[in-house]
Design a protein around this motif. Structure first.
Motif, PDB file in Angstrom:
ATOM      1  N   ALA A 176      36.659  49.695  32.358  1.00  0.00           N
ATOM      2  CA  ALA A 176      36.984  50.215  33.703  1.00  0.00           C
ATOM      3  C   ALA A 176      36.902  51.728  33.833  1.00  0.00           C
ATOM      4  N   PRO A 177      35.735  52.341  33.564  1.00  0.00           N
ATOM      5  CA  PRO A 177      35.594  53.777  33.862  1.00  0.00           C
ATOM      6  C   PRO A 177      35.710  54.057  35.360  1.00  0.00           C
ATOM      7  N   CYS A 178      35.511  53.014  36.194  1.00  0.00           N
ATOM      8  CA  CYS A 178      35.647  53.188  37.644  1.00  0.00           C
ATOM      9  C   CYS A 178      37.068  53.601  38.026  1.00  0.00           C
ATOM     10  N   GLU A 179      38.063  53.234  37.199  1.00  0.00           N
ATOM     11  CA  GLU A 179      39.465  53.629  37.432  1.00  0.00           C
ATOM     12  C   GLU A 179      39.927  54.665  36.401  1.00  0.00           C
ATOM     13  N   GLN A 180      38.944  55.331  35.766  1.00  0.00           N
ATOM     14  CA  GLN A 180      39.220  56.369  34.765  1.00  0.00           C
ATOM     15  C   GLN A 180      40.108  55.860  33.613  1.00  0.00           C
ATOM     16  N   LYS A 181      39.959  54.576  33.259  1.00  0.00           N
ATOM     17  CA  LYS A 181      40.725  54.026  32.137  1.00  0.00           C
ATOM     18  C   LYS A 181      40.090  54.382  30.786  1.00  0.00           C
TER      19      LYS A 181
END
Length: 599
Positions: A176-181
């Protein structure tokens, strides 16, 4: 007349073309000196006849030659290019025709992006940030799937646009790089591991084995079966996996083996001292093969596309006369030194030996499996000039003359769906529609070579049309038409009593329904019919949906074009959420569009 033309042949570089008494093109060849080359085919003592040192295939061709024509060019390289173009377009009876002029797929990744993805591409661009792995053959899709199953990468192209973790995060397939995880640096380490596994496919297969066992332990047998199939695909694509060279160099390796009227071109692609992929081409020719000509055509065709990467060192199992000429041509074409050599010892000789052994194995397997094949039976029955290996089948579809379309399907040891073609047609009657479709296909012969056989849905009239169109262009393609038996000028479609008639260029054939050759042709015809009908229905459905969209306030042709560019299909537009529509065409129009579609 022929003897005089041979004596008056020019000394220049260029092309020579042999014709028979009926004006049919038999052979296209190139030469540094046309005069010297054409004279080598003949013996001039007494009656003009074939030279004694010719192969049986070329000797038979010379026995049919009645006329010869020349085309003079500036250089030997120009002759090489012109020869290739003419062979592809005109398909002369005695030339060897290869169809390897399509680029091989690569797996590519753009390392300049913060969260890059692996993708399959056939186009190579000059960008130092993009890393390519290949060339690959049938393993490209399996390798790509393996990467996304083995490593927690961004799974889909649109994932990062969503800004919200999706199902892939929940099932531990994405971080989940979309949520900066996960940050770009940590993600980069995962990409580096994935790249290492591409270079060492044993490591990738081992990772998949672990995943498969985990899925099996959790009773997820569907996932385990998928992983098993991917593992097998990767292994099958690499005929050879046990080679690692002491030097981390790149080589393209070619070997050719011939057994009677069948030949195999085997290729090994070595990158960084390891075999990354293999491929082979299996060919049939009723008149046999010569290795000299096969090596020349194999190398020219493979390196003809510009948008591909390649090794600067080409290794071949045996030398051939045009070796230096091809090497110089490739060096000039790509602007860097490219060598073609025949290894005599060491690791390089080991590579060409492996390629030869694999080619022999494929030949033996094929000859055992295809003794007296259906293709040979068809060639004998219908008097084809060559084995019908690659077949193109045509059909058209319309509804009362509206939304006319055509479809071409391709058979090449199985339906080759990547070569299927759709034609949007403009005429209302079926004869004119077929004419338009065939003319457009003939005009494309310079890009996609002519096949061995055309199968046409129709009777003698359609067959004569195709024969006329091919004759006008001087192209040789075998023809076969299939049509329903007619009673009282109407096709007989009585269940259990309908008979399909077959026509070649000389006669009609009425085969029993149990005949394997008839059943094969029917299967080809039915696939073409299905393909054309499906395209017609899709086109008509798209036209209907487009009209519906135009009824919505604020929607015009430009809006529809914008929507299609974003969503791809009308079905996707109709299924889109209000939020997606607003992102595409703006809030106000998006609301109108969503409400209009839901009525």
């Amino acid at each position: 007349m022929l003897a005089q033309k041979l004596k008056n042949a020019p000394h220049n570089a260029g092309i020579y073309q042999y014709f028979n008494a009926q004006g049919m093109l038999l052979y296209v060849g190139k030469a540094k000196s046309i005069k010297n080359r054409v004279k080598s085919y003949f013996r001039f003592s007494g009656e003009l006849c074939a030279a004694p040192n010719l192969s049986p295939r070329i000797a038979k061709m010379i026995s049919e030659v009645d006329n010869i024509e020349y085309i003079v060019v500036q250089s030997e390289h120009d002759a090489l290019i012109l020869e290739n173009s003419l062979i592809k377009q005109l398909k002369p009876k005695y030339n060897i025709l290869l169809r390897d002029d399509k680029t091989y797929p690569y797996i590519a990744i753009n390392l300049s992006e913060p969260f890059p993805r692996f993708e399959i591409t056939r186009k190579i661009v000059n960008d130092r940030h993009i890393k390519y792995f290949g060339p690959l053959s049938g393993s490209a899709k399996a390798l790509l799937e393996a990467l996304y199953l083995a490593f927690p990468l961004v799974q889909k192209r649109g994932c990062l646009k969503g800004k919200k973790a999706c199902l892939f995060y929940q099932i531990n397939r994405c971080l989940a790089p979309c949520e900066q995880k996960i940050d770009a640096e940590t993600y980069g380490k995962i990409v580096h591991e994935a790249l290492e596994s591409l270079n060492d496919q044993k490591k990738l297969v081992n990772l998949l084995h672990v995943k498969m066992e985990e899925a099996s332990m959790k009773l997820n047998f569907e996932e385990a079966a998928k992983l098993r199939d991917i593992i097998n695909s990767i292994k099958d694509a690499l005929h050879v996996t046990h080679v690692e060279l002491s030097k981390l160099e790149d080589y393209d390796v070619f070997a050719i083996e011939i057994m009677e009227k069948t030949a195999v071109i085997m290729r090994l692609f070595i990158r960084g001292g390891k075999i990354v992929s293999t491929s082979h081409t299996l060919m049939h020719n009723a008149y046999g093969f010569e290795k000299e000509e096969l090596y020349q055509r194999a190398l020219f065709e493979f390196y003809n596309p510009m948008n591909q990467t390649f090794a600067k060192q080409i290794l071949i199992a045996e030398s051939f006369n045009e070796q230096n000429s091809i090497s110089q041509f490739l060096t000039e074409k790509f602007g860097q030194k490219i060598t073609i050599s025949v290894p005599q010892r060491g690791e390089k000789l080991h590579l060409t030996s492996i390629a030869q052994e694999n080619a022999k194995t494929i030949l033996i397997q094929h000859s055992t499996k295809n003794n007296n094949s259906l293709s040979e039976q068809m060639q004998a029955l219908f008097d084809f000039t060559s084995l019908p290996k690659r077949i193109e089948i045509f059909d058209n579809s319309h509804l009362g003359g509206k939304s006319p379309v055509g479809g071409m399907v391709v058979w090449d040891e199985g339906f080759d769906k990547s070569s299927y073609r759709r034609y949007e047609l403009h005429h209302t009657d079926e004869y004119a529609q077929m004419r338009e479709m065939l003319e457009r296909r003939i005009n494309d012969f310079s890009k996609e070579s002519a096949p061995d056989l055309w199968v046409l849905d129709g009777g003698e009239t359609i067959l004569k049309l195709a024969k006329s169109l091919l004759s006008q262009k001087g192209v040789q393609v075998d023809l076969l038409a299939i049509a329903k038996e007619k009673r009282d000028a109407k096709a007989n479609r009585s269940k259990g009593a309908a008979h399909d008639l077959l026509y070649n260029q000389n006669q009609a054939f009425e085969l029993p329904p149990s005949d394997k050759r008839l059943q094969f042709i029917q299967r080809l015809r039915d696939e073409a019919h299905r393909f054309a009908i499906t395209y017609h229905q899709k086109k008509k459905r798209g036209a209907d949906m487009s009209l519906e969209l135009l009824q919505i306030e604020g929607v015009g042709a430009a809006t529809i074009k914008k929507l299609l560019l974003y969503f791809g299909t009308f079905e996707a537009i109709y299924a889109a959420s209000q939020e997606e529509l607003e992102v595409t065409v703006g809030k106000k129009l998006g609301v109108n569009l969503f409400q209009g579609l839901k009525k």
